[in-house]
Design an enzyme around this catalytic site. Structure first.
Site, PDB file in Angstrom:
ATOM      1  N   HIS A   1      -3.098   7.016   3.420  1.00 23.85           N
ATOM      2  CA  HIS A   1      -3.563   5.750   2.844  1.00 23.85           C
ATOM      3  C   HIS A   1      -4.944   5.453   3.441  1.00 23.85           C
ATOM      4  O   HIS A   1      -5.150   5.533   4.648  1.00 23.85           O
ATOM      5  CB  HIS A   1      -2.562   4.643   3.174  1.00 23.85           C
ATOM      6  CG  HIS A   1      -3.067   3.274   2.861  1.00 23.85           C
ATOM      7  ND1 HIS A   1      -3.698   2.975   1.679  1.00 23.85           N
ATOM      8  CD2 HIS A   1      -3.047   2.123   3.585  1.00 23.85           C
ATOM      9  CE1 HIS A   1      -4.040   1.697   1.684  1.00 23.85           C
ATOM     10  NE2 HIS A   1      -3.674   1.162   2.825  1.00 23.85           N
TER      11      HIS A   1
ATOM     12  N   CYS B   1       0.824  -1.225   0.000  1.00 28.13           N
ATOM     13  CA  CYS B   1       0.000   0.000   0.000  1.00 28.13           C
ATOM     14  C   CYS B   1       0.852   1.267   0.000  1.00 28.13           C
ATOM     15  O   CYS B   1       0.355   2.341  -0.327  1.00 28.13           O
ATOM     16  CB  CYS B   1      -0.928   0.006   1.210  1.00 28.13           C
ATOM     17  SG  CYS B   1      -2.004  -1.426   1.276  1.00 28.13           S
TER      18      CYS B   1
ATOM     19  N   ASN C   1     -10.332   0.165   0.962  1.00 30.31           N
ATOM     20  CA  ASN C   1      -8.874   0.203   0.890  1.00 30.31           C
ATOM     21  C   ASN C   1      -8.434  -0.256  -0.497  1.00 30.31           C
ATOM     22  O   ASN C   1      -8.497  -1.439  -0.808  1.00 30.31           O
ATOM     23  CB  ASN C   1      -8.306  -0.714   1.985  1.00 30.31           C
ATOM     24  CG  ASN C   1      -6.788  -0.758   1.987  1.00 30.31           C
ATOM     25  OD1 ASN C   1      -6.135  -0.306   1.037  1.00 30.31           O
ATOM     26  ND2 ASN C   1      -6.214  -1.312   3.037  1.00 30.31           N
TER      27      ASN C   1
HETATM   28  O1  UT7 Z   1      -3.486  -1.497   4.018  1.00 29.55           O
HETATM   29  C1  UT7 Z   1      -3.465  -2.022   5.294  1.00 29.55           C
HETATM   30  C2  UT7 Z   1      -4.509  -3.089   5.389  1.00 29.55           C
HETATM   31  N1  UT7 Z   1      -4.878  -3.514   6.679  1.00 29.55           N
HETATM   32  C3  UT7 Z   1      -5.534  -2.769   7.590  1.00 29.55           C
HETATM   33  O2  UT7 Z   1      -5.766  -1.615   7.437  1.00 29.55           O
HETATM   34  C4  UT7 Z   1      -6.017  -3.485   8.834  1.00 29.55           C
HETATM   35  C5  UT7 Z   1      -5.941  -2.640  10.075  1.00 29.55           C
HETATM   36  N2  UT7 Z   1      -6.807  -3.185  11.079  1.00 29.55           N
HETATM   37  C6  UT7 Z   1      -8.132  -2.904  11.141  1.00 29.55           C
HETATM   38  O3  UT7 Z   1      -8.612  -2.108  10.373  1.00 29.55           O
HETATM   39  C7  UT7 Z   1      -8.945  -3.545  12.224  1.00 29.55           C
HETATM   40  O4  UT7 Z   1      -8.101  -4.318  13.057  1.00 29.55           O
HETATM   41  C8  UT7 Z   1     -10.092  -4.411  11.669  1.00 29.55           C
HETATM   42  C9  UT7 Z   1     -11.141  -3.539  11.034  1.00 29.55           C
HETATM   43  C10 UT7 Z   1      -9.542  -5.415  10.650  1.00 29.55           C
HETATM   44  C11 UT7 Z   1     -10.739  -5.189  12.805  1.00 29.55           C
HETATM   45  O5  UT7 Z   1     -11.224  -4.300  13.790  1.00 29.55           O
HETATM   46  P1  UT7 Z   1     -10.976  -4.622  15.324  1.00 29.55           P
HETATM   47  O6  UT7 Z   1     -11.652  -3.555  16.099  1.00 29.55           O
HETATM   48  O7  UT7 Z   1      -9.486  -4.777  15.496  1.00 29.55           O
HETATM   49  O8  UT7 Z   1     -11.779  -5.968  15.523  1.00 29.55           O
HETATM   50  P2  UT7 Z   1     -11.240  -7.400  15.993  1.00 29.55           P
HETATM   51  O9  UT7 Z   1     -10.368  -7.992  14.930  1.00 29.55           O
HETATM   52  O10 UT7 Z   1     -10.688  -7.269  17.358  1.00 29.55           O
HETATM   53  O11 UT7 Z   1     -12.589  -8.213  16.016  1.00 29.55           O
HETATM   54  C12 UT7 Z   1     -13.593  -7.947  16.972  1.00 29.55           C
HETATM   55  C13 UT7 Z   1     -14.728  -8.930  16.740  1.00 29.55           C
HETATM   56  C14 UT7 Z   1     -14.281 -10.373  16.620  1.00 29.55           C
HETATM   57  O12 UT7 Z   1     -15.246 -11.158  17.283  1.00 29.55           O
HETATM   58  P3  UT7 Z   1     -14.916 -11.814  18.719  1.00 29.55           P
HETATM   59  O13 UT7 Z   1     -13.739 -12.712  18.437  1.00 29.55           O
HETATM   60  O14 UT7 Z   1     -14.603 -10.673  19.602  1.00 29.55           O
HETATM   61  O15 UT7 Z   1     -16.183 -12.534  19.023  1.00 29.55           O
HETATM   62  C15 UT7 Z   1     -14.338 -10.653  15.158  1.00 29.55           C
HETATM   63  O16 UT7 Z   1     -14.606 -12.001  14.869  1.00 29.55           O
HETATM   64  O17 UT7 Z   1     -15.401  -8.611  15.506  1.00 29.55           O
HETATM   65  C16 UT7 Z   1     -15.500  -9.800  14.724  1.00 29.55           C
HETATM   66  N3  UT7 Z   1     -15.443  -9.451  13.314  1.00 29.55           N
HETATM   67  C17 UT7 Z   1     -16.530  -9.115  12.596  1.00 29.55           C
HETATM   68  N4  UT7 Z   1     -17.832  -9.020  12.907  1.00 29.55           N
HETATM   69  C18 UT7 Z   1     -18.691  -8.638  11.951  1.00 29.55           C
HETATM   70  C19 UT7 Z   1     -14.364  -9.384  12.513  1.00 29.55           C
HETATM   71  N5  UT7 Z   1     -14.733  -9.020  11.288  1.00 29.55           N
HETATM   72  C20 UT7 Z   1     -16.072  -8.847  11.301  1.00 29.55           C
HETATM   73  C21 UT7 Z   1     -17.023  -8.457  10.332  1.00 29.55           C
HETATM   74  N6  UT7 Z   1     -18.310  -8.365  10.704  1.00 29.55           N
HETATM   75  N7  UT7 Z   1     -16.672  -8.162   9.071  1.00 29.55           N
END
Ligand code: UT7
Length: 341
Positions: A255, A114, A285
């Site tokens: 980004h 990216c 993204n």
């Molecule tokens: O170019 C760079 C590319 N990468 C990025 O930019 C990624 C950077 N990271 C992020 O943007 C965030 O970490 C995410 C958006 C990917 C995730 O957000 P988060 O607040 O860190 O959530 P999490 O991974 O801690 O997940 C929280 C919960 C989980 O459930 P449990 O285990 O707490 O029950 C996930 O399973 O949310 C769940 N979850 C979802 N629920 C509904 C994860 N993805 C989804 C979804 N819909 N799409």
């Protein structure tokens, strides 16, 4: 004697198909509310089979050429930043070169995930600054949708496809690329990667890789932590190199990975909401394309009006990160062509 450089054009190439969060709700367990509140994304564009990486790059190139009203034959160098080329070779840049009619342009691809567009701008500026080339077309383009596991809600909701382009030209007057700053930390390579797409695939040449093995993999939390530190660090370091203060920056063009990352970084930099350029809600993204696409739209919508000091800042797989501080003075030479109602 070093030659100054300026940006004279910006352009976009985005697929026509819009995929909303509501569309995703139909086949994975997610919700518009979750996606919008965690990422700021409401919809993204997804490329059709015909819309290849080179096809989107060509669209963006032609749009930037029209913006700047230059003859494609005057372009000396084409750099395409992409992690998702049409093929291992020929480079996507060579395909752009043929399609736009730039027969004397050198052409190559560059890969820094990216952050690729920042790396490509910095490389382009080196060629202009050394007097080697006068006009350089720099494109960031990615089609991540081909490498997403559409059953993995942790990753597939985040990405969109697209291409964005800049045209860099030797400047008669002052240098308008005030500073660039490039970083990498390969110890974090495993945090965001698309495995089994190169020679590291253990059975290369004998067994074709299974589609499942070739999906983007990401530690979202770790990338989030990395990004909220890397963005302010890059902005401050680049401002120091440019000999300006962070307060002298008019617009932050980060980004477009996640609205929360962008807001957290802006807060650390004491920047106001109006100074932040973002279209992650509409395009998701788009990886190497996201920074030029964000600036392109901000110019169309007249949020960014020349002259403006813009800090373009990227981060992503590698890990890589970096920034460029530019004075944006270019106007769309098609006139009000881009004005949106
Ligand atoms: O170019 C760079 C590319 N990468 C990025 O930019 C990624 C950077 N990271 C992020 O943007 C965030 O970490 C995410 C958006 C990917 C995730 O957000 P988060 O607040 O860190 O959530 P999490 O991974 O801690 O997940 C929280 C919960 C989980 O459930 P449990 O285990 O707490 O029950 C996930 O399973 O949310 C769940 N979850 C979802 N629920 C509904 C994860 N993805 C989804 C979804 N819909 N799409």
């Amino acid at each position: 004697m070093p030659v100054g450089a300026k940006l004279i054009g910006v352009g976009a190439g985005i697929p026509s198909a819009v995929v909303t969060n509501a569309d995703l709700e139909k086949f994975i367990e997610t919700s518009d509310e979750w996606i919008a509140s965690r990422t700021g994304i409401r919809e993204r564009r997804i490329a059709s089979e015909e819309e290849t990486t080179s096809a989107l790059a060509i669209l963006a190139a032609k749009d930037a050429i029209a913006f700047a009203q230059i003859e494609p034959s005057t372009i000396d160098l084409i750099i395409v930043a992409t992690s998702t080329p049409d093929n291992l070779y020929p480079s996507t840049a060579c395909m752009v070169q043929a399609a736009i009619g730039a027969p004397r342009a050198a052409a190559f691809d560059l890969e820094a995930a990216c952050t690729g567009i920042i790396y490509a701008l910095a490389v382009g500026q080196q060629f202009v600054g050394s007097g080697t080339f006068k006009t350089v077309l720099v494109i960031g383009v990615d089609i991540h949708s081909r490498f997403l596991n559409w059953e993995d809600r942790n990753t597939c909701i985040l990405f969109g496809d697209g291409a964005g382009a800049f045209i860099l030209q030797a400047a008669d007057g002052e240098n308008e690329i005030l500073a660039t700053y490039l970083r990498a930390d390969g110890t974090g390579a495993h945090l965001l990667h698309i495995p089994n797409t190169g020679t590291a695939y253990p059975h290369a040449g004998t067994t074709p890789p299974k589609a499942m093995d070739r999906f983007l993999q990401m530690n979202g939390r770790a990338i989030y932590e990395f990004a909220v530190h890397a963005v302010p660090e890059a902005v401050r370091a680049t401002a120091a190199k440019a000999g300006i203060r962070v307060e002298d920056i008019d617009f932050l063009v980060p980004h477009q990975a996640n609205r929360r990352i962008i807001n957290a970084a802006a807060e650390r930099l004491n920047m106001r909401k109006e100074q932040i350029v973002s279209n992650v809600d509409e395009l998701g993204n788009t990886s190497a394309a996201s920074i030029p696409l964000a600036l392109w739209q901000a110019i169309r919508r007249k949020q960014v009006q020349p002259p403006a000091i813009c800090c373009l800042v990227g981060f992503g797989g590698g890990l890589t990160w970096g920034a460029a501080i530019v004075k944006w003075t270019a106007k769309d030479k098609r006139g009000d062509y881009n004005a949106e109602d």
